[in-house]
Design a protein around this motif. Structure first.
Motif, PDB file in Angstrom:
ATOM      1  N   GLU A 216       0.824  -1.209   0.000  1.00  0.00           N
ATOM      2  CA  GLU A 216       0.000   0.000   0.000  1.00  0.00           C
ATOM      3  C   GLU A 216       0.860   1.262   0.000  1.00  0.00           C
ATOM      4  N   LEU A 217       1.848   1.288   0.876  1.00  0.00           N
ATOM      5  CA  LEU A 217       2.703   2.474   0.971  1.00  0.00           C
ATOM      6  C   LEU A 217       3.544   2.648  -0.285  1.00  0.00           C
ATOM      7  N   LEU A 218       3.999   1.545  -0.855  1.00  0.00           N
ATOM      8  CA  LEU A 218       4.794   1.637  -2.080  1.00  0.00           C
ATOM      9  C   LEU A 218       3.959   2.197  -3.218  1.00  0.00           C
ATOM     10  N   GLN A 219       2.704   1.768  -3.332  1.00  0.00           N
ATOM     11  CA  GLN A 219       1.831   2.299  -4.374  1.00  0.00           C
ATOM     12  C   GLN A 219       1.610   3.798  -4.186  1.00  0.00           C
ATOM     13  N   MET A 220       1.437   4.209  -2.943  1.00  0.00           N
ATOM     14  CA  MET A 220       1.270   5.637  -2.662  1.00  0.00           C
ATOM     15  C   MET A 220       2.508   6.421  -3.060  1.00  0.00           C
ATOM     16  N   ARG A 273      -2.810  -7.554   4.853  1.00  0.00           N
ATOM     17  CA  ARG A 273      -3.106  -7.386   3.436  1.00  0.00           C
ATOM     18  C   ARG A 273      -4.594  -7.101   3.219  1.00  0.00           C
ATOM     19  N   ASP A 274      -5.469  -7.878   3.860  1.00  0.00           N
ATOM     20  CA  ASP A 274      -6.909  -7.713   3.654  1.00  0.00           C
ATOM     21  C   ASP A 274      -7.420  -6.386   4.191  1.00  0.00           C
ATOM     22  N   PHE A 275      -6.835  -5.926   5.301  1.00  0.00           N
ATOM     23  CA  PHE A 275      -7.291  -4.663   5.898  1.00  0.00           C
ATOM     24  C   PHE A 275      -6.477  -3.472   5.413  1.00  0.00           C
ATOM     25  N   GLN A 276      -5.593  -3.699   4.450  1.00  0.00           N
ATOM     26  CA  GLN A 276      -4.832  -2.641   3.771  1.00  0.00           C
ATOM     27  C   GLN A 276      -4.079  -1.743   4.760  1.00  0.00           C
ATOM     28  N   ALA A 277      -3.201  -2.376   5.512  1.00  0.00           N
ATOM     29  CA  ALA A 277      -2.372  -1.624   6.456  1.00  0.00           C
ATOM     30  C   ALA A 277      -1.464  -0.652   5.708  1.00  0.00           C
TER      31      ALA A 277
END
Length: 410
Positions: A216-220, A273-277
């Protein structure tokens, strides 16, 4: 839907279609269009249906082959025959079998079969791929040579190919074009090797970056580089660690300890992963997860407990968990040579203190989290905690086990 990182590394469906069109599907149709323009004249050919049949055939081939490649499917022989097949069917309906009497129409099939067969062989033999790729580029430049020969034979009456090559300009073109194809092939081979190495390196760096930052952070960060800058945020933090792990480790071999820790992390991974930490931090037996909302954090904490109870129970262990919501300073921290993405602030310390105060299989949430989730679920037990580093007692609430959760081992 592909992420922005996938699109940058692997390309987009539209990009794959355009690449197929420019690098393959449009080659013969483009040469044939110029041949027909010279033979029939723009006034006739631009209003002829066969021009648009040819363009449509190239586009249909590019769309199908491009989408196959994006889907990981390679059908080089079939893919190269789509254009000639579409064009031939349309011309047969419009003109009947007479269209096959034209040399350029037969050449379309010949080049499509040759290139398709060479690409098929390249896909099945890594060792033969370089010479086959060079031969493919030589054949591609021969498209221009063959169309040039057809044009000259249509304008002048030559007794045969030998008579044609006796003309010095013709011989020059016949020698230079294949050599140019060979040179272009060598350049393409070199760039293809470089591109393969670059993609392999990019995938490795991507994997390492995901380990350090999380997906998630990498995509951001990829979509907005400023996302990694230090800034104040409201975050929900979950800390969980194993009770009695140090004492348990002293009685086990290092390999057994590592095996348990890896299994522990593997049980936690689907949760973050499921809760998008936003951030995941693993330190020995401690797991730290960061979320954008308190409800996400509470749901993740309950899921962590359910996921780890059976594993830890078999080893005679349990884990405690603390959840807090509050302001933090978040971003890249460190020196010019070494930095890491982290969070700092009293909110982080509070979440850690709640985790330390929690008993085995217990989840403690702070007053701030309780207010954020509106006091749900009901029936929470309130506690007052005196923790290290805090002058005033902390008000905490214990999350009960849900009916679906497996109860801890006795």
């Amino acid at each position: 839907m592909p992420s922005i990182l996938d699109r940058r590394i692997k390309g987009t469906p539209g990009g794959a279609v355009l690449h197929e069109l420019y690098s393959n599907s449009a080659h013969f149709p483009l040469a044939n269009i110029f041949l027909e323009l010279l033979l029939r004249g723009p006034g006739e050919y631009l209003f002829a249906l066969d021009l648009y049949f040819l363009v449509a055939a190239a586009l249909i081939q590019a769309m199908l082959v491009g989408r196959w490649e994006m889907g990981g499917t390679t059908r080089p022989l079939l893919g190269n025959l789509i254009g000639p097949a579409v064009y031939s069917c349309a011309e047969f309906i419009a003109e009947g079998p007479e269209f096959l009497l034209h040399a350029n129409h037969l050449a379309y099939w010949g080049f499509a079969l040759s290139i398709g067969l060479l690409q098929w062989l390249q896909a099945r033999s890594i060792r033969l791929r370089p010479p086959l790729l060079l031969l493919e580029h030589v054949i591609r430049t021969c498209i221009v040579l063959v169309m040039y020969v057809i044009l000259e034979f249509s304008i002048d009456d030559y007794s045969g190919l030998a008579a044609f090559l006796n003309d010095a300009p013709h011989a020059f073109v016949a020698m230079v074009l294949p050599l140019l194809g060979l040179i272009v092939g060598l350049a393409h081979l070199n760039s293809a090797r470089y591109l393969q190495t670059l993609r392999q390196t990019t995938e490795q760096l991507r994997q390492y970056s995901e380990w350090l930052f999380g997906k998630e952070l990498l995509q951001m960060a990829v979509s907005d580089p400023q996302a990694l800058s230090l800034a104040r945020h409201e975050r929900a933090m979950v800390f969980m660690d194993i009770r009695g792990f140090t004492a348990w480790s002293e009685m086990r071999a290092p390999e057994e300890v590592v095996e348990l820790i890896n299994a522990y992390y593997a049980a936690c991974e689907p949760v973050w992963r499921d809760f998008q930490a936003i951030k995941v931090k693993l330190t020995a037996d401690e797991v730290m997860l960061v979320f954008g909302s308190a409800q996400q954090a509470v749901d993740a904490a309950l899921a962590l407990r359910s996921a780890t109870l059976p594993l830890l129970g078999r080893a005679g262990l349990t884990a405690g968990c603390g959840v807090h919501y509050g302001p933090v300073v978040e971003g890249l921290m460190g020196t010019e040579e070494r930095r890491s993405y982290d969070l700092l602030g009293d909110s982080v310390n509070t979440a850690k203190r709640l985790c330390d105060a929690a008993g085995g299989s217990e989840i403690l949430i702070s007053q701030a989290v309780y207010q954020q989730i509106g006091g749900r679920p009901s029936g929470l037990q309130q506690r007052s905690l005196q923790v290290k580093g805090k002058q005033q007692p902390l008000t905490a609430y214990t999350l009960p086990f849900s009916p679906r959760e497996q109860q801890p081992f006795a």
